[in-house]
Design a protein around this motif. Structure first.
Motif, PDB file in Angstrom:
ATOM      1  N   VAL A   1     -27.565  46.635 -39.430  1.00  0.00           N
ATOM      2  CA  VAL A   1     -28.198  45.728 -39.999  1.00  0.00           C
ATOM      3  C   VAL A   1     -28.608  44.705 -38.871  1.00  0.00           C
ATOM      4  O   VAL A   1     -28.316  43.478 -39.133  1.00  0.00           O
ATOM      5  CB  VAL A   1     -27.052  44.950 -40.838  1.00  0.00           C
ATOM      6  N   ARG A   2     -29.226  44.739 -38.090  1.00  0.00           N
ATOM      7  CA  ARG A   2     -29.505  44.110 -36.829  1.00  0.00           C
ATOM      8  C   ARG A   2     -30.695  43.036 -37.472  1.00  0.00           C
ATOM      9  O   ARG A   2     -31.405  43.234 -38.278  1.00  0.00           O
ATOM     10  CB  ARG A   2     -30.235  44.667 -35.725  1.00  0.00           C
ATOM     11  N   TRP A   3     -30.313  41.626 -36.906  1.00  0.00           N
ATOM     12  CA  TRP A   3     -30.987  40.496 -37.604  1.00  0.00           C
ATOM     13  C   TRP A   3     -30.632  39.635 -36.733  1.00  0.00           C
ATOM     14  O   TRP A   3     -29.578  39.153 -36.054  1.00  0.00           O
ATOM     15  CB  TRP A   3     -30.586  40.369 -38.817  1.00  0.00           C
ATOM     16  N   GLN A   4     -31.574  38.574 -36.561  1.00  0.00           N
ATOM     17  CA  GLN A   4     -31.341  37.268 -36.121  1.00  0.00           C
ATOM     18  C   GLN A   4     -31.730  35.908 -36.768  1.00  0.00           C
ATOM     19  O   GLN A   4     -32.919  36.061 -37.541  1.00  0.00           O
ATOM     20  CB  GLN A   4     -32.194  37.175 -34.855  1.00  0.00           C
ATOM     21  N   LEU A   5     -31.212  34.951 -36.677  1.00  0.00           N
ATOM     22  CA  LEU A   5     -31.506  33.552 -37.391  1.00  0.00           C
ATOM     23  C   LEU A   5     -32.718  33.111 -36.515  1.00  0.00           C
ATOM     24  O   LEU A   5     -32.620  32.814 -35.082  1.00  0.00           O
ATOM     25  CB  LEU A   5     -30.461  32.673 -37.459  1.00  0.00           C
TER      26      LEU A   5
ATOM     27  N   GLU B   1     -33.311  43.364 -48.543  1.00  0.00           N
ATOM     28  CA  GLU B   1     -32.249  44.264 -49.343  1.00  0.00           C
ATOM     29  C   GLU B   1     -30.913  43.396 -49.372  1.00  0.00           C
ATOM     30  O   GLU B   1     -30.203  43.865 -50.508  1.00  0.00           O
ATOM     31  CB  GLU B   1     -32.169  45.578 -48.562  1.00  0.00           C
ATOM     32  N   LEU B   2     -30.451  42.523 -48.667  1.00  0.00           N
ATOM     33  CA  LEU B   2     -29.312  41.983 -48.749  1.00  0.00           C
ATOM     34  C   LEU B   2     -29.461  40.583 -49.171  1.00  0.00           C
ATOM     35  O   LEU B   2     -28.578  39.652 -49.120  1.00  0.00           O
ATOM     36  CB  LEU B   2     -28.435  42.072 -47.467  1.00  0.00           C
ATOM     37  N   ALA B   3     -30.762  39.953 -49.590  1.00  0.00           N
ATOM     38  CA  ALA B   3     -30.856  38.648 -50.024  1.00  0.00           C
ATOM     39  C   ALA B   3     -32.105  38.702 -50.945  1.00  0.00           C
ATOM     40  O   ALA B   3     -32.891  39.544 -50.730  1.00  0.00           O
ATOM     41  CB  ALA B   3     -30.955  37.854 -48.748  1.00  0.00           C
TER      42      ALA B   3
ATOM     43  N   ARG C   1     -22.300  40.023 -43.523  1.00  0.00           N
ATOM     44  CA  ARG C   1     -22.965  39.649 -44.898  1.00  0.00           C
ATOM     45  C   ARG C   1     -23.252  41.066 -45.605  1.00  0.00           C
ATOM     46  O   ARG C   1     -22.921  41.050 -46.752  1.00  0.00           O
ATOM     47  CB  ARG C   1     -24.349  39.268 -44.625  1.00  0.00           C
ATOM     48  N   ALA C   2     -23.452  42.269 -44.837  1.00  0.00           N
ATOM     49  CA  ALA C   2     -23.501  43.525 -45.560  1.00  0.00           C
ATOM     50  C   ALA C   2     -22.041  43.987 -46.040  1.00  0.00           C
ATOM     51  O   ALA C   2     -22.135  44.422 -47.177  1.00  0.00           O
ATOM     52  CB  ALA C   2     -24.186  44.565 -44.669  1.00  0.00           C
TER      53      ALA C   2
END
Length: 289
Positions: A25-29, A61-63, A112-113
């Protein structure tokens, strides 16, 4: 069940007879827009990931779509359930989620996941403590092959973890303990790089998520976390809630509280929803207000 798993523990489990399903679930703000850069997350995944891991897109997918309910509101349950089944999530198979693990937002997306799957009723979800950085530091292998998992059977059934809306968060700030997981300068109203109004929910207590982790991005030991939260008034006997900017770092705070043995509700809309409604009060300064 523990909410986290170490890299060495996961290495052993993956070699066992019932390995968990892995979700990347790699992600960055990315201020000022405040939404993550999913192309970067996907590109990072394709350059190397844990063997067999399936990429999950936090934004899609998560929001749900950003709007009055915040920048990262709850996803539509049908969309979320279909995405999890495409990823191979099964109701009776353990899941381990991870992200990059390093940097200022390390661990947030994985949390979050974790929170969303647990809230939706999955019984066995853990976060890889320290993420990909801890995995590679422990000698864990990576691969670039993109798997095609068999379809899962997971159907979301909300209620596995407590959830707050804006009114519930306001009530909890008055009668219990509402923790603000954002950086202290945002809580105090000194800066606001993302949302339209600076400050915090009246009655909320500042508790930056950054203080829950070590320099390498791992969560502090459970006893240290319990001591920290107890000093803030968060104990197993207290009624505790958490919010952040948009329900992502707040999930990481909820994860840390779970490791410390303190149940907590998450206000998913968080400050992005609260500050978008001009009728809601705003406090500034170092005190709850």
């Amino acid at each position: 069940m523990n909410a986290i798993v170490s890299a060495t523990e996961l290495l052993a489990e993956l070699a066992g007879p019932q390995p968990p399903l892995l979700l990347d679930v790699r992600w960055q703000l990315t201020p000022p827009g405040g939404r993550g850069t999913t192309p970067t997350g996907r590109a990072d995944y394709e350059r190397g990931h844990l063997p067999g891991a399936v990429f999950v897109d936090l934004e899609a997918e998560l929001a749900g779509p950003p709007g009055a309910a915040g920048r990262h509101p709850l996803p539509d349950l049908e969309v979320f359930g279909a995405a999890m089944r495409r990823a191979g999530v099964r109701a009776q198979r353990a899941v381990v989620v991870y992200d990059g693990g390093a940097g200022p937002s390390g661990g947030w997306a994985a949390a979050r996941a974790w929170w969303l799957l647990r809230w939706a009723g999955h019984p066995s979800v853990r976060v890889l403590d320290g993420g990909l950085a801890a995995w590679t530091a422990a000698g864990g292998p990576t691969e670039t092959a993109v798997p095609s998992p068999a379809a899962g059977d997971f159907t979301p059934r909300p209620g596995g973890l407590p959830l707050l809306d804006a009114d519930g968060a306001a009530r909890l700030a008055r009668r219990g303990l509402l923790l603000d997981a954002r950086a202290g300068d945002r809580y105090r109203g000194e800066v606001e790089p993302i949302d339209p109004v600076a400050g915090h929910i009246p009655g909320a207590v500042s508790a930056p998520t950054s203080e829950n982790v070590t320099e390498d991005g791992r969560l502090r030991p459970a006893a240290e976390l319990a001591e920290r939260f107890a000093a803030l008034g968060a104990t197993e006997a207290a009624e505790v809630g958490v919010y952040c900017g948009s329900g992502v770092s707040g999930a990481h705070q909820a994860l840390a509280l779970a490791v410390a043995g303190v149940p907590a509700a998450l206000y998913v809309g968080s400050w992005s929803e609260w500050s978008g409604d001009a009728s809601r009060p705003v406090a500034t300064g170092a005190e709850p207000g």
